[in-house]
Scaffold this motif. Sequence first.
Motif, PDB file in Angstrom:
ATOM      1  N   SER A 186       0.824  -1.213   0.000  1.00 32.65           N
ATOM      2  CA  SER A 186       0.000   0.000   0.000  1.00 32.65           C
ATOM      3  C   SER A 186       0.853   1.256   0.000  1.00 32.65           C
ATOM      4  CB  SER A 186      -0.931   0.003   1.215  1.00 32.65           C
ATOM      5  OG  SER A 186      -0.182   0.071   2.422  1.00 32.65           O
ATOM      6  N   GLY A 187       2.140   1.105   0.311  1.00 39.95           N
ATOM      7  CA  GLY A 187       3.030   2.260   0.276  1.00 39.95           C
ATOM      8  C   GLY A 187       3.172   2.865  -1.105  1.00 39.95           C
ATOM      9  N   LEU A 188       2.846   2.094  -2.145  1.00 44.45           N
ATOM     10  CA  LEU A 188       2.929   2.624  -3.509  1.00 44.45           C
ATOM     11  C   LEU A 188       1.907   3.728  -3.743  1.00 44.45           C
ATOM     12  CD1 LEU A 188       3.419  -0.722  -5.465  1.00 44.45           C
ATOM     13  CD2 LEU A 188       5.143   1.014  -4.973  1.00 44.45           C
ATOM     14  N   GLN A 189       0.884   3.794  -2.899  1.00 45.06           N
ATOM     15  CA  GLN A 189      -0.088   4.872  -3.019  1.00 45.06           C
ATOM     16  C   GLN A 189       0.355   6.129  -2.296  1.00 45.06           C
ATOM     17  OE1 GLN A 189      -3.787   2.996  -1.668  1.00 45.06           O
ATOM     18  NE2 GLN A 189      -4.442   2.814  -3.811  1.00 45.06           N
ATOM     19  N   ALA A 190       1.457   6.028  -1.554  1.00 49.57           N
ATOM     20  CA  ALA A 190       1.991   7.199  -0.858  1.00 49.57           C
ATOM     21  C   ALA A 190       3.100   7.873  -1.652  1.00 49.57           C
ATOM     22  CB  ALA A 190       2.516   6.791   0.523  1.00 49.57           C
ATOM     23  N   THR A 191       3.443   7.336  -2.817  1.00 51.66           N
ATOM     24  CA  THR A 191       4.485   7.918  -3.649  1.00 51.66           C
ATOM     25  C   THR A 191       3.905   9.022  -4.533  1.00 51.66           C
ATOM     26  OG1 THR A 191       4.112   6.245  -5.362  1.00 51.66           O
ATOM     27  CG2 THR A 191       5.762   5.748  -3.668  1.00 51.66           C
ATOM     28  N   GLU A 192       4.790   9.719  -5.231  1.00 49.26           N
ATOM     29  CA  GLU A 192       4.337  10.798  -6.111  1.00 49.26           C
ATOM     30  C   GLU A 192       3.457  10.253  -7.237  1.00 49.26           C
ATOM     31  OE1 GLU A 192       7.677  12.918  -7.521  1.00 49.26           O
ATOM     32  OE2 GLU A 192       8.305  13.650  -5.554  1.00 49.26           O
ATOM     33  N   LYS A 193       3.865   9.111  -7.815  1.00 49.06           N
ATOM     34  CA  LYS A 193       3.049   8.464  -8.838  1.00 49.06           C
ATOM     35  C   LYS A 193       2.167   7.425  -8.143  1.00 49.06           C
ATOM     36  CE  LYS A 193       3.255   5.650 -13.014  1.00 49.06           C
ATOM     37  NZ  LYS A 193       4.115   4.872 -13.945  1.00 49.06           N
ATOM     38  N   LYS A 194       1.019   7.864  -7.707  1.00 49.50           N
ATOM     39  CA  LYS A 194       0.145   7.004  -6.934  1.00 49.50           C
ATOM     40  C   LYS A 194      -0.425   5.877  -7.793  1.00 49.50           C
ATOM     41  CE  LYS A 194      -1.260  10.430  -3.522  1.00 49.50           C
ATOM     42  NZ  LYS A 194      -2.398  11.099  -2.849  1.00 49.50           N
ATOM     43  N   SER A 325      -0.251  12.427  15.698  1.00 52.45           N
ATOM     44  CA  SER A 325      -0.766  13.502  16.549  1.00 52.45           C
ATOM     45  C   SER A 325      -0.636  14.865  15.884  1.00 52.45           C
ATOM     46  CB  SER A 325      -0.040  13.486  17.897  1.00 52.45           C
ATOM     47  OG  SER A 325       1.332  13.823  17.731  1.00 52.45           O
ATOM     48  N   LYS A 326       0.279  14.990  14.951  1.00 54.96           N
ATOM     49  CA  LYS A 326       0.478  16.243  14.212  1.00 54.96           C
ATOM     50  C   LYS A 326       0.021  16.138  12.762  1.00 54.96           C
ATOM     51  CE  LYS A 326       2.458  18.025  17.829  1.00 54.96           C
ATOM     52  NZ  LYS A 326       1.725  19.045  18.650  1.00 54.96           N
ATOM     53  N   ASN A 327      -0.347  14.936  12.309  1.00 54.61           N
ATOM     54  CA  ASN A 327      -0.765  14.728  10.928  1.00 54.61           C
ATOM     55  C   ASN A 327      -1.992  13.807  10.922  1.00 54.61           C
ATOM     56  OD1 ASN A 327       1.767  15.838   9.245  1.00 54.61           O
ATOM     57  ND2 ASN A 327       2.528  14.664  11.004  1.00 54.61           N
ATOM     58  N   LEU A 328      -3.109  14.281  11.437  1.00 55.39           N
ATOM     59  CA  LEU A 328      -4.294  13.447  11.597  1.00 55.39           C
ATOM     60  C   LEU A 328      -4.865  12.978  10.265  1.00 55.39           C
ATOM     61  CD1 LEU A 328      -6.032  15.444  14.460  1.00 55.39           C
ATOM     62  CD2 LEU A 328      -4.801  13.286  14.656  1.00 55.39           C
ATOM     63  N   GLY A 329      -4.600  13.681   9.204  1.00 55.23           N
ATOM     64  CA  GLY A 329      -5.120  13.288   7.902  1.00 55.23           C
ATOM     65  C   GLY A 329      -4.395  12.120   7.272  1.00 55.23           C
ATOM     66  N   SER A 330      -3.289  11.670   7.862  1.00 54.92           N
ATOM     67  CA  SER A 330      -2.486  10.582   7.298  1.00 54.92           C
ATOM     68  C   SER A 330      -2.836   9.218   7.878  1.00 54.92           C
ATOM     69  CB  SER A 330      -0.988  10.858   7.541  1.00 54.92           C
ATOM     70  OG  SER A 330      -0.598  12.068   6.929  1.00 54.92           O
ATOM     71  N   ILE A 331      -3.927   9.128   8.630  1.00 58.01           N
ATOM     72  CA  ILE A 331      -4.285   7.867   9.290  1.00 58.01           C
ATOM     73  C   ILE A 331      -4.501   6.714   8.302  1.00 58.01           C
ATOM     74  CG2 ILE A 331      -6.157   6.729  10.561  1.00 58.01           C
ATOM     75  CD1 ILE A 331      -6.243   9.136  12.405  1.00 58.01           C
ATOM     76  N   PRO A 332      -5.144   6.893   7.139  1.00 56.44           N
ATOM     77  CA  PRO A 332      -5.389   5.749   6.241  1.00 56.44           C
ATOM     78  C   PRO A 332      -4.121   5.025   5.795  1.00 56.44           C
ATOM     79  CG  PRO A 332      -6.790   7.578   5.634  1.00 56.44           C
ATOM     80  CD  PRO A 332      -5.836   8.097   6.664  1.00 56.44           C
ATOM     81  N   ASN A 333      -3.007   5.708   5.731  1.00 57.22           N
ATOM     82  CA  ASN A 333      -1.737   5.063   5.355  1.00 57.22           C
ATOM     83  C   ASN A 333      -0.652   5.530   6.309  1.00 57.22           C
ATOM     84  OD1 ASN A 333       0.078   3.523   3.957  1.00 57.22           O
ATOM     85  ND2 ASN A 333      -0.286   4.482   1.975  1.00 57.22           N
ATOM     86  N   ASP A 341      11.222  10.570   3.550  1.00 53.24           N
ATOM     87  CA  ASP A 341      11.374  10.369   2.105  1.00 53.24           C
ATOM     88  C   ASP A 341      12.701   9.737   1.693  1.00 53.24           C
ATOM     89  OD1 ASP A 341       8.860  11.352   1.683  1.00 53.24           O
ATOM     90  OD2 ASP A 341       9.526  13.418   1.332  1.00 53.24           O
ATOM     91  N   PRO A 342      13.841  10.115   2.278  1.00 49.72           N
ATOM     92  CA  PRO A 342      15.111   9.538   1.799  1.00 49.72           C
ATOM     93  C   PRO A 342      15.205   8.012   1.955  1.00 49.72           C
ATOM     94  CG  PRO A 342      15.516  11.508   3.101  1.00 49.72           C
ATOM     95  CD  PRO A 342      14.076  11.173   3.277  1.00 49.72           C
ATOM     96  N   VAL A 343      14.472   7.427   2.904  1.00 44.30           N
ATOM     97  CA  VAL A 343      14.574   5.977   3.145  1.00 44.30           C
ATOM     98  C   VAL A 343      13.297   5.254   2.756  1.00 44.30           C
ATOM     99  CG1 VAL A 343      16.273   6.260   4.995  1.00 44.30           C
ATOM    100  CG2 VAL A 343      13.821   6.248   5.555  1.00 44.30           C
ATOM    101  N   PHE A 344      12.416   5.929   2.010  1.00 41.76           N
ATOM    102  CA  PHE A 344      11.116   5.326   1.695  1.00 41.76           C
ATOM    103  C   PHE A 344      11.264   4.028   0.919  1.00 41.76           C
ATOM    104  CE2 PHE A 344       7.584   4.564  -1.163  1.00 41.76           C
ATOM    105  CZ  PHE A 344       6.504   4.586  -0.293  1.00 41.76           C
ATOM    106  N   TRP A 345      12.003   4.036  -0.177  1.00 41.75           N
ATOM    107  CA  TRP A 345      12.071   2.851  -1.025  1.00 41.75           C
ATOM    108  C   TRP A 345      12.781   1.679  -0.361  1.00 41.75           C
ATOM    109  CZ3 TRP A 345       8.749   2.171  -4.578  1.00 41.75           C
ATOM    110  CH2 TRP A 345       8.207   3.255  -5.273  1.00 41.75           C
TER     111      TRP A 345
END
Length: 792
Positions: A186-194, A325-333, A341-345
Motif C-alpha cells: 500500500s506504500g505505492l499509493q503514498a508515492t508521487e506516482k500514486k 498527533s500532528k498529521n491526523l489526515g495521514s491515518i489511512p496510510n 522520504d530519503p529511506v522510503f524505497w
Amino acid sequence: MAYSSGVTPPPRNPPQLSWGRNLILAYQSFGVVYGDISTSPLYVFPNTFIGKLHKQQHHNEEAVFGAFSLIFWTLTLFPLLKYLVVLLNAHDNGQGGIFALYSLLCRHAKLSLLPNQQAADEELSAYKSDPSSSDTATAASSPFKRIFEKHKRLRTVLLLLVLSAAAMVIGNGVLNPAISVLSSISGLQATEKKWTDGELLLLACVILVGLFALQHSGTHRVAFMFAPIVIVWLISILFIGFYNIIHWNPKIIYALSPLYIIKFFRATGQDGWISLGGILLSVTGTEAMFSNLGHFTSVSIRLAFAFLVYPCLVVQYMGQAAFLSKNLGSIPNSFYSSVPDPVFWPVFVIATLAAIVGSQAVITATFSIIKQCHALGCFPRVKLVHTSKHGHMYIPEINWILMILTLAITIGFQDTVLIGNAYGLACMIVMFITTFLMALVIVLVWEKSCFLAALFLGTLWIIEGAYLSAALMKLPEGGWVPLVLALISMTAMYVWHYGTRRKYSFDLHNKVSLKWLLGLGPSLGIVRVPGIGLVYSELATGVPAIFSHFVTNIPAFHKVVVFVCVKSVPVPHVYPEERFLVGRVCPKPYRMYRCIVRYGYKDIQREDGDFENQLIQSIAEFIQMEAGELQTSASESQSYDGRMAVLSSHKSLANSVLTVSEVEEYDDETTGRQSSKSATLQSLRSVYEEEYQEGGQVVRRRRVRFGLTQQASRGMEGSVREELMDLIGAKEAGVAYVMGHSYVKARKSSSWLKKVIVDIGYSFLRKNCRGPAVALNIPQIGLIEVGMVYYV
C-alpha cells in the motif's frame, strides 16, 4: 513404505543449552516466530481509527495518545506477560501450541478420545517425562479430574474447543497473507506516482500466487534469509520510530501511563470500545511464540522478544502515534506516511519482504496444525510432501485451497480494514481458548490451587472478553469471514471424526473370536502359502473382521500373518526404540503376530523402504526374548493374545539373532527369475518394472537377506530355530499388504441427521481424500484390498 519420524525428537533429559547456543536459536527464531507480529505496525492504526472513531470525529491528539497507550499495554499484557512468563512453561516435552496443552490434559486426566489407546502407551518416555508436574497419581483426588473423566460429553466439548482453535489457525492461513501483502504494498499509493487500487490488487495477487507456488519446491533453500530480513525490518522501524518521536512530538512518551487509556474511553465511549478490534491486531502472531516452541527453546524465544522485538515494536508504535498527533489526515496510510522520504524505497522493499516471511510462517503453521488434527483422527487423509530433511512439510491439496481462498478474500474485500476485522477476531478466539486450556493445565497438570487457576482465567477472560466483544461487533464488516471458514473446517473435521469413530466401533464389536481361530487349528482350515501377510487395521487388540472376510472368500493365506496397527498417542514424539510393540496372537504353530506402530502428534511418517526389515528384526527379537522368558518360568503361559513387548527397530546388529546382508539383483527382459512367488505375482511385477526400463535395459534391485547367526543358533531350541527360519523364509517369498476397502453406511433405523452425516458427509470426504494405502506409503504392487460394507 516406512515409518520413521521426519522430525528428530528432542533428546531425553536434554542438557541445559549454553548461552551461545540460545543466542543462535534466538537469531533463527526471528524468521519463523516473529514475522507476523513484527509487521503489525503496517495496519494497526488504520484499523483502529477508520470506522466509528472516524465517523464520530474522534481524530485528535488525545485520542491518538490513548490509542498508543492501549497498544503498549496490550503488547505488555499478552505477549510479554501471558505468553513469555506463563505459557512458555506449559510445554509438552519441549513442544508448544494448542495441541501441546490438550496432550498434557489427555495424559494427566485421561481426556483423550482416541479409540485404540493402551496401558502400554503410558510407559513411553515422553508420556511420563513432564518436569512441570509431580506424579500423576497424586492428582487422582482432583474433583475436576473426576468430573472430566466421568462425563464423556465434557471431553467431547473440550475436543471441540481445541478443534475450533485449530480451525481458526487454518483460517489465519487465508487471512494473514492477504492483509500482510496488501498492507506492505500500500506504500505505492503514498508515492508521487500514486498507484490505482486495481494496480495494487494485481500486484498483490501476483505476489500471493508466487508465495503459494513456492511451497511446492520448499522454502528451506531461502529460509536462511528469513531471520536477517526480519531483523533488518525491526531495526528499520526502530530508527524510524525514534526519528518520529524526536521530530514530531516527544510528549508521546507520557502516553505510556495507563491514565491515557481512561481518558481515551471517557472521550470516545462506546466508539472507543469498538476500536479495540483494531488494537488487538498489534498482538496477532503472538500464538507463534508458543506454537513454535518445539523448534527452539523457551530461553531463546524470551531473549528474542524481550531484547529486540518488544522494544522495536513499542518505539515504532510510539513514533507512529507522535507523527499522527500532528498529521491526523495521514491515518489511512499511517506507516508509510511516517517514513522519511530519503529511506522510503528501502523501507518499502524490506517491508514487502518481511510481510512475505510472516505469511510464509503462517502457511507453514497451517500445514502443521492440519497434520496434528489428522493425528487426532479429526481431519481427512491428505498427502504430506517433505520438502527437507528437517521436517518441513507441504500439503498440496491444502496449499491450493488456501491460495484460492486468499485470492478470493483479497479480490473480494480489497481493503485491509475489512480483512483486519476478520483476522483480529480469529486471533482473539484462539487466545481466548488458549487461556481456558491453560487454566485447566494449572489445576490438572501443575496441581496448583483452583483459586490460582480461577484468578488467572478470570483476569485474562475479562480483558480478552472486551477485545473479543469489540471484534464481534465488526461481524458485518468482514468479521464473519473467519467464522464461516471455521464452520466449514469444523464441519469437515467433526464429520470425519464421527465417521472414523463409528467405523472403529464397528470393527471393535465385530472382531473375530479367538476361540474360532483356535478351533480351526494351525492351518486355519485353509491353504497357508509362502510369504508374509501384513493385515492392517485400527484395532490394537483382537483380529479384524477383514481377515475372516478374506479367508472365507479366498481359502488361502500367507504362512506368516502379522496384524499391523498404526496409531497416534498423545505425546509429541515417540522415540524410535519405543515405536514398535510386538506380540503373539495365537500359539506358536499358527505363526500369527501383532505389531503396533506408535507415533506422536508431531511425528512424520517418511518413506525410506525399510519398514519390512525393521518389522522382521523386531519379530525375531520377540521370538528370542519369549523363548528366554519361558526357560526361566515354570510353565508356558497361555495368555498368548494381549501380551506385548516393546522392541527397538534400531537395535544393534551385534546383539541380534539375525544376520543382515545386502545383495544386488540384475534382471532384464531376457533373464528368467527363480522365485517362490506365484506366476500371477511375477507377471504383475514384470509389468510394473517395464514402466521403468527402456528396451533391454538392466534393472538393478537392492534386496536385504536375513539369516541366523551361528552363535545364536548353537544354543537355540529346535522350535525357536524352526520359527525363525519360517519367518526368514516367508520374508524371502515376499510380503503382501492386506487392507480393508470400506464403505460406511448408516443403518436404515438411523435418524435422518445421522444418515446425512454418514451417507453424504463422511462418504464425500472419504471419496475425495487420500486412500489409507497412500497415507501409509504402502506400495501398490503388493497391496490387496478387501471390500467390506460397514453399517453403523
